[in-house]
Design a protein around this motif. Sequence first.
Motif, PDB file in Angstrom:
ATOM      1  N   UNK A  40      -2.198 -34.743 -43.892  1.00 42.70           N
ATOM      2  CA  UNK A  40      -3.460 -34.034 -44.111  1.00 42.70           C
ATOM      3  C   UNK A  40      -4.534 -34.515 -43.142  1.00 42.70           C
ATOM      4  N   UNK A  41      -4.803 -35.807 -43.165  1.00 43.41           N
ATOM      5  CA  UNK A  41      -5.923 -36.278 -42.342  1.00 43.41           C
ATOM      6  C   UNK A  41      -5.610 -36.149 -40.865  1.00 43.41           C
ATOM      7  N   UNK A  42      -4.358 -36.411 -40.503  1.00 46.46           N
ATOM      8  CA  UNK A  42      -4.011 -36.376 -39.080  1.00 46.46           C
ATOM      9  C   UNK A  42      -4.088 -34.950 -38.543  1.00 46.46           C
ATOM     10  N   UNK A  43      -3.399 -34.053 -39.233  1.00 48.44           N
ATOM     11  CA  UNK A  43      -3.334 -32.686 -38.717  1.00 48.44           C
ATOM     12  C   UNK A  43      -4.666 -31.974 -38.816  1.00 48.44           C
ATOM     13  N   UNK A  44      -5.341 -32.107 -39.956  1.00 46.05           N
ATOM     14  CA  UNK A  44      -6.589 -31.364 -40.074  1.00 46.05           C
ATOM     15  C   UNK A  44      -7.595 -31.927 -39.080  1.00 46.05           C
ATOM     16  N   UNK A  45      -7.555 -33.213 -38.842  1.00 45.44           N
ATOM     17  CA  UNK A  45      -8.451 -33.790 -37.834  1.00 45.44           C
ATOM     18  C   UNK A  45      -8.198 -33.172 -36.474  1.00 45.44           C
ATOM     19  N   UNK A  46      -6.944 -33.124 -36.102  1.00 41.51           N
ATOM     20  CA  UNK A  46      -6.596 -32.507 -34.815  1.00 41.51           C
ATOM     21  C   UNK A  46      -7.033 -31.049 -34.765  1.00 41.51           C
TER      22      UNK A  46
END
Lengths: 291, 951, 251
Positions: free
Chosen positions: A10-16
């Motif tokens: 969640x945090x990695x992909x949505x951040x990207x």
Amino acid sequence: MHPAPSVIIFTALSGLGFGLMAWLGFGLPAVSGWSAFTFFFVAYALAVGGLVASTFHLGNPKRAIKAFSQWRSSWLSREGVLAIVSLLVIAVYAIGVIFLNQRWQIAGWAGALLSLGTVFTTSMIYAQMKTVPRWNTPLTPVLFFLYALAGGALLAGQTGAAIMLLIVLCSVQVLAWVLGENSFARAGHTIETATGLGNLGRVRLLESPHSGPNYLLKEMVYIVGRKHAHKLRVIAIFLMGLVPVAILTLLPTNHYMAAIAVLSHMAGLFVSRWLFFAQAEHVVGLYYDKR
Amino acid sequence: MRGKISMTAKGQPNLDVSPAVSDEIRKTTCYMCACRCGINVHMQDGRVKYIEGNKDHPVNRGVLCAKGSAGIMQHYSPARLRAPMKRVGERGSGEFEEISWEEAFDIATGWLGPLREKSPEKMAFFTGRDQSQSMTGWWAQAYGTPNYAAHGGFCSVNMATAGIYTMGGAFWEFGSPDWERTKLFMIFGVAEDHDSNPIKMGLGRLKERGAKIIGVNPVRSGYNALADEWVGITPGTDGLFILALIHELLKAGKVDLNYLMRYTNAPFLVNGDKSSPEHGLFLRDKNDKPLVLDRKTGKPVAFDKPGIKADMAGTHKVKGITHRPVFQLLAEKYLTDEHTPEAVAARCGIEAKTIKRIAAELAHVAFEEEIVIERPWTDWKGERHEKMVGRPVSFHAMRGISAHSNGFQTCRALHVLQILLGSVEVPGGFRFKPTYPKPVEAHPRPHCKVTPGAPLDGPHLGYVRGPEDLCLSDSGEAVRIDKAFTWENPMSAHGLMHMVISNAHAGDPYKIDTLFMYMANMSWNSSMNSSKVMEMLTDKDESGEYLIPRIIYSDAYSSEMVAFADLILPDTTYLERHDCISLLDRPICEADALADAIRWPVVEPDRDVRCFQSVLIELGARLGLPGMVNEDGSAKYKDYADYIQNHERRPGVGPLAGFRGKDGKGKGRGEPNPKQIEAYIKNGGFWIEHIPEEAAFFKPWNKAYQDWAVERGLYDSPQPYVFQLYLEPLRKFQLAAEGHGKIRPPEHLRQQIKDSMDPLPVWWAPFEENAIDTEEYPLHALTQRPAAMYHSWGSQNAWLRQIHGTNPLYVSGEIFAEHGFKEGDWAWLTSRHGKIKVPVAKMDALNAKTVWTWNAIGKRSGAWALDEKAPEATKGFLLNHLISELLPPRENGMRWSNSDPVTGQAAWFDLRVKIEKAGAGDGVSQPHMEPQKSPVPPAPQNLTYGEEFKK
Amino acid sequence: MTSLPQSTQKKLGLAIDLDTCVGCHACVISCKEWNTSNYGSPLSDMDAYGAEPSGTFLNRIHTYEAKTLERAAQVVHFPKSCLHCEDAPCVTVCPTGASYKRSEDGIVLVNEDDCMGCGLCAWACPYGAREMDVAEGVMKKCTLCVDRIYNENIPEEDRVPSCVRTCPAGARHFGDFADPDSNVSILSAERGGFALMAEQGTNPVNRYLPPRPKADISGSGQIGVPATALGEETGGAKGFLSWLDKALEKI
Ligand SMILES: Nc1nc2c(c(=O)[nH]1)N[C@H]1C(S)=C(S)[C@@H](COP(=O)(O)OP(=O)(O)OC[C@H]3O[C@@H](n4cnc5c(=O)[nH]c(N)nc54)[C@H](O)[C@@H]3O)O[C@H]1N2
Ligand SMILES: Nc1nc2c(c(=O)[nH]1)N[C@H]1C(S)=C(S)[C@@H](COP(=O)(O)OP(=O)(O)OC[C@H]3O[C@@H](n4cnc5c(=O)[nH]c(N)nc54)[C@H](O)[C@@H]3O)O[C@H]1N2
Ligand code: SF4
Ligand code: SF4
Ligand code: SF4
Ligand code: SF4
Ligand code: SF4
Ligand SMILES: [Mo]
């Protein structure tokens, strides 16, 4: 903290995703038509994919809709609201550039700022946690911004910016790790303050309340070995920063190379995000004499 | 509370804060342990919803322990047996076939009927954690076997016997400190005790009042954690410590002379002629009354003569023989240098100055902080006292001092200390709960005379007065299979259940045919040497027959013992049966009140199980046992409930004391009342009757109390008595060992009898310690009861097992460091008898030479309907594998039982061990037994108890 | 509503006496059995009879050991349930509005119908007072037995939390900390009641009463009576008889 895959994704992909959206919203690159479609598709896939992944962490995903209601007090709620608003506003801009050959720059800028806002709210979910001193620092939003912007730049093909941002990101990340080491001690939490028994001497847990596992231990008391963590940090910096920067600076630019740089960055991002959770020590561990 | 929730003006949910709690409350008695608290069982839709303490109940006043609240999970346990079973596989395998009750009765009567006609002693009936001993004992007596007892022999018979012989009642649950008034409380060797909730409530009261608590225990957990002072004594040395306290008090003259003179045998005259066959016995008059010197006249008079003042300073000469008062002998003995604090400090692990200070504190509180209740009373000699004077120091002790091979005398020493301080049965001191106090004279002697086809000549268990009461054959052999009441352990008032299986296996003193057991997990946690016991239960002779040919067992759950029986009689749970908590058994009274209680089926069994006592009654009727059949041969009692209401032990006295007589108004005495159980249910499941105020203290000597006790049927005539500082019956055994009298001990036991049966408390080193190299085995190994578990029963309980699913070995900080242990490490623990592999944990608040673990957490894989990989079976362990039921052989090759030489109490806590670091290996504790097959279906995976109540 | 109320009329909570708690776990199980069949969904037990049983409990007892170089180590039993904080971070982080602090009495509750089981509130709680129920996927916490303390179907004297009613040692006290004259306020004032991890700024309502100082046998701590208080000497084995004779004369 338990490094749950759903939360890492969640945090990695949505951040990207939101990072890329921000670049796109600012018109960097100023794409249109099919190429714009591809860029926005990737951005949406990442952002929405990340958001969807986050629901796997929920005990009751069918009630996720209620999460939009508490924007007045809850960062998670704000994140939800902002994410949706960002996605909508950027959608307006995207429709313009893809289908109508229009560049409604106001929508783009707004969408970009909203996307960054979303990243900020995401970061604040963690940064607000006084219970996790390693997160409870302004460096957390800074890092999340840098991850989003650097990753976004990489995806957006903003080579110059990407190189710069990746270098800054890696430095700040290293700084955060270093500062993080003593954050728990600096916050002043000890088993003695947790129990209030410090006046009796050095306190240690004699008997756990339960002989088996429980939710608290599984969720909040995750212990990574020091050596292990050290190795993973080196790997993370290598993959997310050094490899992409090397590729971008030393090798000829082409799609393959860009893809390798992106994949390497993402791999490094996942490792560092895993560490972000796994190394975060929650004060509840004090009650279990485990950190 | 589910469904749409409306919102308040403030936008908060509008809760229903007043939901219905249940359909109905049924009040009965808890049996998650032997404390027997009153419970309110909340029922909804015919299911148990919530169990809370009964506020009116004398035992618990509304509180409830963890086990009590977890009763729901016990009742719905997947380990519950479902129907009678007969063994179809090999013993120990756990393979059974469910059968009908008719078949079960046929098998049982087929075994027991013919045996009774030929040799009833070949049936041994031992009933474990029995709360119906007056009934099971009565049954065994009618059957005619001498081989009956419950679990007391391995439990705390030292405590019980020392208490009864010395002061007519023990700590146990037969009395309690005067929680409301005591100012200094000393607690020795207690982790939980049977009086679980009352002790906790009492400690809470002391804390509220700011009274001081001193905990004497090698381990500082539980009650010792909240004690104001902790004395981390070396195990097995309490006797020395207590005698040193006595030394200090005597030296300072801080004893209650008035009390000693009036209420004890301190002034009794003792024969001092070494050559006399009466040496050490009391000087008596023609009526056999012990004599004391009258200080006024200087003449010997009967001790209970009204108006005299007994002299303790003089001596009396008759026929050239000097007789000296007990008190002089006592003072002389304990004032010697061997009893100084300095002499014992190192051995006890307590500094001399601490012993002195504690003695000073005891004296200070007893004599300087004396309390007075302005309440006149009259003593048994007719003398009126204007007030009740109390010494607000009190004591409690349990298995920590009792489960050693010197436990009897140590318990005696503690009672002598209490008595010297004048703090028994006085305000602020220790108080008896009726039906106690009761002198030895009010108890039966043991009986063992067998007549095939007929009842035994009297009750099995009792209190010997001298060698003539031993259960020996004419040739001097043990009559009982457990060798109770023999020279090896003459005062074994509770039998020796821990010796039954090994004696039966060895055919010593004889072979038996049928072992009938109830409620004792004898192949596991209640035996010493568990691995070997399992072998004994499965060993066969040359003809292929089991050495113990038949085993009948009643359990309610799939315990380890079930796997070793041939016929299983499945019991109900405590919520499904009638029971009585009778004054004829171990009563639940308060110091201020007489009380008894019942259990009744608050839910009906949902399977083919029956209350064991009802089964016993039916079995008795089918066997035609006297008292259980009418003249026409028909069954006298329909079931246990019928027995509870209609059985009379003595005319007008039956199992329940309340609501007797046709009108239900009889208290203690009265005809049977057909509506008695109904009356109990209406009254909340119990009956209570308060002692009149003037009878509340000084009970053994208080006329009002004695008269009241007779009225209530506790005894048939007043039984006043004095406390026995000097125990004459012990001296009689010594005399026999010295060569006097007709009945004498065999040569090899003479010295032991002389040494151990001292009429004044003595201390000796625990036997195991003397028999082994203590350098090789430097550590003491103990167990403690966890408050939230009852022996082996708790592990099947989904809630409790989450608290104690494993039991590390706690190792003192010193030893932990010495061996370089880290948390999570494993160790080999070795005794002279065996070796086990265990997980270790560190504890600093522990006597430096001690290791300990929670008792009975370890389980055999496959038992209790648990997963074979349950932590109880993989990481949990039993210390019992290291404890032998026999001491190492002496030079002559003979082996003694690992018990107290006076009472036969199992010496669990004498265990010595050494410890070494072990690799984790497979992370499984050793020994790890072959799994047993489960006779019950697999347990469900997850539980959501309470779901069914939500509409 | 996950914004915290400005103030609450009452501040209901517990005063827990660490000097008296014997660590018996009675309150743990009583809490479980009351709450599993009352407020909200059951408190489930996963793998209940298996190798890794783990269930939901709202109250747990830790046992600590404390040691200084000079003194013998001390053991303290330490019950822990929700402290119903005035500045409850668990409430403000909740995205769904399921967590809230009642304005009338300050009880912090989870409205399970709104809870999506994100676990954030448990992260925010420094004390480990919240546990997610795995079977139901909703957050569980101490309800202060809100369905007992006002319950008209329960006799008035029993309108206290289940854990308080059951505690054999009387180590748990329930009352209104907003009222300075309440039992808990007085106890807390007299005994120096303290808050756990005050540095977290949660402002807990519950108070812990510290263990009273122990008489110390190894060090020089405060103890009862000096050994010299034993007083007169009987003169040991030799002088005892004459002492006895004189002493008896006085009776
Ligand atoms: N190492 C060590 N060993 C010890 C001790 C120690 O301190 N240390 N203590 C000793 C002492 S004092 C004792 S008393 C023993 C206790 O040991 P046991 O007497 O073996 O006690 P439990 O484990 O309670 O086992 C009793 C059996 O009764 C069964 N049971 C439970 N409820 C019912 C029921 O309602 N009906 C029937 N029919 N059966 C039921 C249980 O399932 C179990 O199998 O352990 C002794 N063993
Ligand atoms: N919760 C719960 N309650 C129970 C039981 C249970 O299984 N669970 N079992 C019941 C039964 S059958 C019994 S017999 C009673 C027993 O009740 P307790 O007598 O409390 O029995 P244990 O748990 O064996 O505790 C013995 C205590 O003595 C200490 N000790 C050992 N050796 C010495 C010594 O030499 N000197 C001193 N001063 N202390 C020593 C140990 O550290 C331990 O604290 O409990 C009853 N109550
Ligand atoms: S002490 Fe606990 S288990 Fe024992 S009878 Fe009382 S409530 Fe039941
Ligand atoms: S203790 Fe934890 S759950 Fe309870 S109010 Fe405080 S922060 Fe919230
Ligand atoms: S788990 Fe439930 S109560 Fe907790 S924060 Fe999430 S939605 Fe709110
Ligand atoms: S107040 Fe109620 S919910 Fe809270 S710990 Fe006590 S029993 Fe449990
Ligand atoms: S019930 Fe009371 S004494 Fe027992 S653990 Fe809970 S608070 Fe402590
Ligand atoms: Mo026992």
